[in-house]
Design a protein around this motif. Structure first.
Motif: not given
Length: 290
Positions: A1, A3-4, A44-46, A73, A249-250, A252
């Protein structure tokens, strides 16, 4: 995944509180992957973006209602949304991920409906890997109609204009996310902006004022997005809602403090009557709050 950047962990109080019963029309909840396994290939995951953290954000902002939108996700596994709805109570409703129509049976859909989920989000962003083909899309539209749910559309990164063939003939309520992902540099001349106005003219389409911080080409304080949002409010004042899109999410770049996003809405809608429609009346109508 890839980076974010994470959400701002210290949401501040806005310069003024929104009207009572204001609604955040899209936020996501995630959690411990040991409890909520991620879908293979998830973008992504958080796990820190729990319903507890979301509740804190809303308390700081003065938001009393919200819509938990299932992330790509987890795909068709809606346990995290169901748990979030149980914890947050009747002022919250849910929106499913459209993958559920191809991967789960009618009994599961009835379970979601009983829990307070009454819409489904369709991604047109191929990079997220959760886009239905034409046949699956048509079947899903039939299921939505049978359930009496609304459709929610996440536009492609390049804007909503490329998805018109799938949308223009729909007759059920359709909520277009993120202002159709218009190109702020092109302003009202952007084909996606013109397409969005045409869809709003049909009467069953709605638009969500969100993602202004990413749509903007000039950066904070996002001045280039303000006239576009104001145009949408004037064009369809009774079919506009707003959302934080927490936990962003995601991203930058570092996401703004969520109070900054609420205050950006205050610039979109400086008149109190418009603000009340966007935050209270319109979401109550679309999502079915009393």
């Amino acid at each position: 995944m890839p980076d974010y950047y994470p959400f701002d962990p210290e949401p501040r109080r806005p310069v003024r509180l929104p009207p009572p019963k204001s609604c955040d029309s899209q936020f996501h909840v995630l959690g411990d992957p040991a409890v909520y396994p991620t879908r293979p290939g998830a973008a992504y995951h958080m796990p820190s973006a729990t319903w507890e953290r979301a509740r804190h954000v809303h308390a700081q902002l003065g938001i009393e209602r919200g819509i938990i939108v299932q992330t790509t996700t987890y795909g068709a596994d809606h346990r995290v949304v169901l748990d979030g709805l149980k914890a947050l109570g009747p002022n919250y409703k849910g929106c499913a991920n459209a993958l559920v129509f191809g991967e789960r049976d009618d009994a599961y859909l009835e379970e979601l409906d009983a829990a307070g989920i009454n819409g489904a989000r369709f991604s047109f962003r191929a990079a997220l890997g959760a886009v239905l083909d034409d046949a699956a899309f048509d079947r899903a539209v039939g299921k939505l109609t049978d359930l009496g749910w609304y459709m929610k559309v996440q536009p492609e990164q390049t804007g909503i204009a490329g998805s018109l063939d799938r949308l223009r003939d729909l007759t059920l309520p359709v909520l277009i996310d993120h202002m159709g992902r218009v190109d702020a540099a092109k302003g009202e001349d952007d084909p996606s902006f013109r397409a969005l106005l045409d869809l709003l003219d049909k009467g069953n389409f709605w638009v969500m004022l969100s993602l202004g911080e990413k749509i903007s080409k000039t950066g904070a304080p996002f001045d280039d997005v303000v006239p576009l949002a104001r145009k949408l409010i004037v064009h369809a004042p009774d079919r506009v809602v707003w959302a934080t899109d927490w936990p962003h999410p995601v991203s930058k770049q570092q996401p703004p403090n969520d109070a900054d996003l609420l205050e950006l809405l205050y610039r979109y809608a400086p008149e109190e009557a418009d603000l009340t429609r966007i935050l209270v009346d319109n979401p109550a109508k679309l999502f079915g709050f009393a």
